[in-house]
Enzyme design. Structure first.
Site, PDB file in Angstrom:
ATOM      1  N   ASP A 272       0.802  -1.221   0.000  1.00 38.55           N
ATOM      2  CA  ASP A 272       0.000   0.000   0.000  1.00 38.55           C
ATOM      3  C   ASP A 272       0.833   1.268   0.000  1.00 38.55           C
ATOM      4  O   ASP A 272       1.890   1.312   0.629  1.00 38.55           O
ATOM      5  CB  ASP A 272      -0.863   0.040   1.271  1.00 38.55           C
TER       6      ASP A 272
ATOM      7  N   LEU B 261      14.989 -18.417  -3.549  1.00 43.38           N
ATOM      8  CA  LEU B 261      13.919 -17.565  -3.018  1.00 43.38           C
ATOM      9  C   LEU B 261      12.695 -17.741  -3.914  1.00 43.38           C
ATOM     10  O   LEU B 261      12.835 -17.772  -5.134  1.00 43.38           O
ATOM     11  CB  LEU B 261      14.385 -16.097  -3.053  1.00 43.38           C
TER      12      LEU B 261
ATOM     13  N   ARG C 298      -5.527  -3.653   8.046  1.00 42.81           N
ATOM     14  CA  ARG C 298      -6.571  -4.620   7.668  1.00 42.81           C
ATOM     15  C   ARG C 298      -5.894  -5.771   6.960  1.00 42.81           C
ATOM     16  O   ARG C 298      -4.784  -5.636   6.452  1.00 42.81           O
ATOM     17  CB  ARG C 298      -7.535  -3.994   6.635  1.00 42.81           C
ATOM     18  N   LEU C 299      -6.631  -6.897   6.850  1.00 43.18           N
ATOM     19  CA  LEU C 299      -6.087  -8.023   6.084  1.00 43.18           C
ATOM     20  C   LEU C 299      -6.536  -7.973   4.623  1.00 43.18           C
ATOM     21  O   LEU C 299      -5.884  -8.548   3.747  1.00 43.18           O
ATOM     22  CB  LEU C 299      -6.491  -9.352   6.721  1.00 43.18           C
TER      23      LEU C 299
ATOM     24  N   THR D 298      -8.878  -9.328  -6.008  1.00 37.26           N
ATOM     25  CA  THR D 298     -10.132  -9.527  -6.757  1.00 37.26           C
ATOM     26  C   THR D 298     -11.027  -8.290  -6.637  1.00 37.26           C
ATOM     27  O   THR D 298     -11.940  -8.108  -7.423  1.00 37.26           O
ATOM     28  CB  THR D 298     -10.886 -10.778  -6.226  1.00 37.26           C
TER      29      THR D 298
ATOM     30  N   HIS E 296       2.874   3.447  -8.921  1.00 34.60           N
ATOM     31  CA  HIS E 296       2.970   1.986  -9.075  1.00 34.60           C
ATOM     32  C   HIS E 296       4.324   1.596  -9.686  1.00 34.60           C
ATOM     33  O   HIS E 296       4.910   0.580  -9.332  1.00 34.60           O
ATOM     34  CB  HIS E 296       1.820   1.460  -9.936  1.00 34.60           C
TER      35      HIS E 296
HETATM   36  C1  FPP Z   1      -1.847  -0.455  -3.381  1.00 37.77           C
HETATM   37  O1  FPP Z   1      -1.486   0.908  -3.213  1.00 37.77           O
HETATM   38  C2  FPP Z   1      -1.143  -0.989  -4.543  1.00 37.77           C
HETATM   39  C3  FPP Z   1      -1.712  -1.725  -5.531  1.00 37.77           C
HETATM   40  C4  FPP Z   1      -3.143  -2.080  -5.569  1.00 37.77           C
HETATM   41  C5  FPP Z   1      -0.929  -2.183  -6.691  1.00 37.77           C
HETATM   42  C6  FPP Z   1       0.425  -2.719  -6.377  1.00 37.77           C
HETATM   43  C7  FPP Z   1       1.204  -2.733  -7.611  1.00 37.77           C
HETATM   44  C8  FPP Z   1       2.550  -2.563  -7.711  1.00 37.77           C
HETATM   45  C9  FPP Z   1       3.467  -2.438  -6.566  1.00 37.77           C
HETATM   46  C10 FPP Z   1       3.167  -2.461  -9.044  1.00 37.77           C
HETATM   47  C11 FPP Z   1       2.818  -3.631  -9.911  1.00 37.77           C
HETATM   48  C12 FPP Z   1       4.016  -4.217 -10.393  1.00 37.77           C
HETATM   49  C13 FPP Z   1       4.248  -5.507 -10.373  1.00 37.77           C
HETATM   50  C14 FPP Z   1       5.559  -5.970 -10.790  1.00 37.77           C
HETATM   51  C15 FPP Z   1       3.251  -6.489  -9.909  1.00 37.77           C
HETATM   52  P1  FPP Z   1      -2.510   2.036  -3.578  1.00 37.77           P
HETATM   53  O2  FPP Z   1      -2.475   2.240  -5.039  1.00 37.77           O
HETATM   54  O3  FPP Z   1      -3.845   1.644  -3.041  1.00 37.77           O
HETATM   55  O4  FPP Z   1      -1.921   3.287  -2.865  1.00 37.77           O
HETATM   56  P2  FPP Z   1      -2.744   4.328  -1.986  1.00 37.77           P
HETATM   57  O5  FPP Z   1      -3.346   3.533  -0.864  1.00 37.77           O
HETATM   58  O6  FPP Z   1      -1.707   5.289  -1.525  1.00 37.77           O
HETATM   59  O7  FPP Z   1      -3.774   4.952  -2.896  1.00 37.77           O
END
Ligand code: FPP
Length: 226
Positions: free
Chosen positions: A2, A113, A177-178, A48, A19
């Site tokens: 997050d 790993l 949260r989970l 999901t 991201h």
């Molecule tokens: C949650 O943060 C993040 C996600 C839902 C996406 C996670 C994706 C990546 C780390 C990049 C994807 C790359 C690969 C290699 C899988 P948020 O967007 O909800 O952030 P916020 O809570 O600050 O809005």
């Protein structure tokens, strides 16, 4: 993972850029995990429930995943990292499935790993599917339905069947949260919450979480360690 969005907003950048920075934090995490001798990491990359996000953001996450594999697979493979995917294959595009399958197939014998990408993953979805599969197996093998279902029988059909239970669950960016993540597998996990945003989660932050974990007494429902 997050905090990508907040990291970007704080810098006047787009969420997609957040991201992208998040993907770089995965690079650092893999390096640090190898150095520290960790054996398994699961990353919650797309749930999901994340389909509720704007289509442009969804596209940018999947594009990043494809780019991540295209640009990192050789290095990942040469460093002995095994890639796994946990999650439903429904709704994922052929391009994404082919890419993740290729990464998993290429690295399947690697032992240093394991990095498990939880993509289109939700624990409830996983448990429903596992129960369904377990009963279908019983039907095929003519096992009476009345026979109580055992944990091991269900676990065989979890996406994570090749992985041990979760020891340490880290959630970044102040959320506590989970969120439907590895609920079965985290039954006895230690839960670590940090305000650090995912793009800022580096080796120092990981070591900090491991030190915290090391100081926990794990009782697994009993009275003493182990
Ligand atoms: C949650 O943060 C993040 C996600 C839902 C996406 C996670 C994706 C990546 C780390 C990049 C994807 C790359 C690969 C290699 C899988 P948020 O967007 O909800 O952030 P916020 O809570 O600050 O809005």
């Amino acid at each position: 993972m997050d905090g990508n969005g907040r990291w970007a907003t704080a810098r006047g950048k787009s969420r997609s850029e957040g991201h992208r920075e998040g993907a770089q934090a995965i690079d650092r995490l893999m390096d640090a995990s190898l150095e520290l001798g960790l054996k398994n990491i699961s990353l919650y990359a797309f749930s999901t429930e994340n389909w509720k996000r704007p289509v442009t953001e969804i596209r940018s996450i999947f594009n990043l995943l494809v780019e991540f594999i295209d640009t990192r697979l050789d290095r990942i493979h040469s460093r002995g990292i095994r890639i796994l995917h946990s999650g439903s294959r429904k709704r994922l595009t052929r391009g994404v499935l082919d890419k993740i399958d290729f990464a998993a197939e290429t690295t399947r014998k690697n032992k240093k790993l394991t990095v498990n990408f939880c993509l289109n993953y939700g624990s409830r979805d996983e448990l429903l599917r596992a129960a369904q599969e377990a009963f279908l197996r019983r039907k095929r093998e003519k096992v009476p339905f009345e026979k109580p279902l055992k944990e091991k029988e269900l676990e065989k059909f979890l996406y994570t069947s090749a992985l041990p239970p979760v020891d340490l669950l880290i959630r970044t960016a102040g959320e506590q949260r989970l969120s439907n993540f590895l609920l079965w597998q985290s039954a006895y996990a230690e839960l670590y919450f940090t305000d650090t945003l995912w793009p800022d989660f580096d080796k120092t932050a990981l070591v900090h979480s491991l030190d915290w974990y090391g100081a926990r007494t794990r009782k697994f429902g009993g009275l003493t360690n182990g």
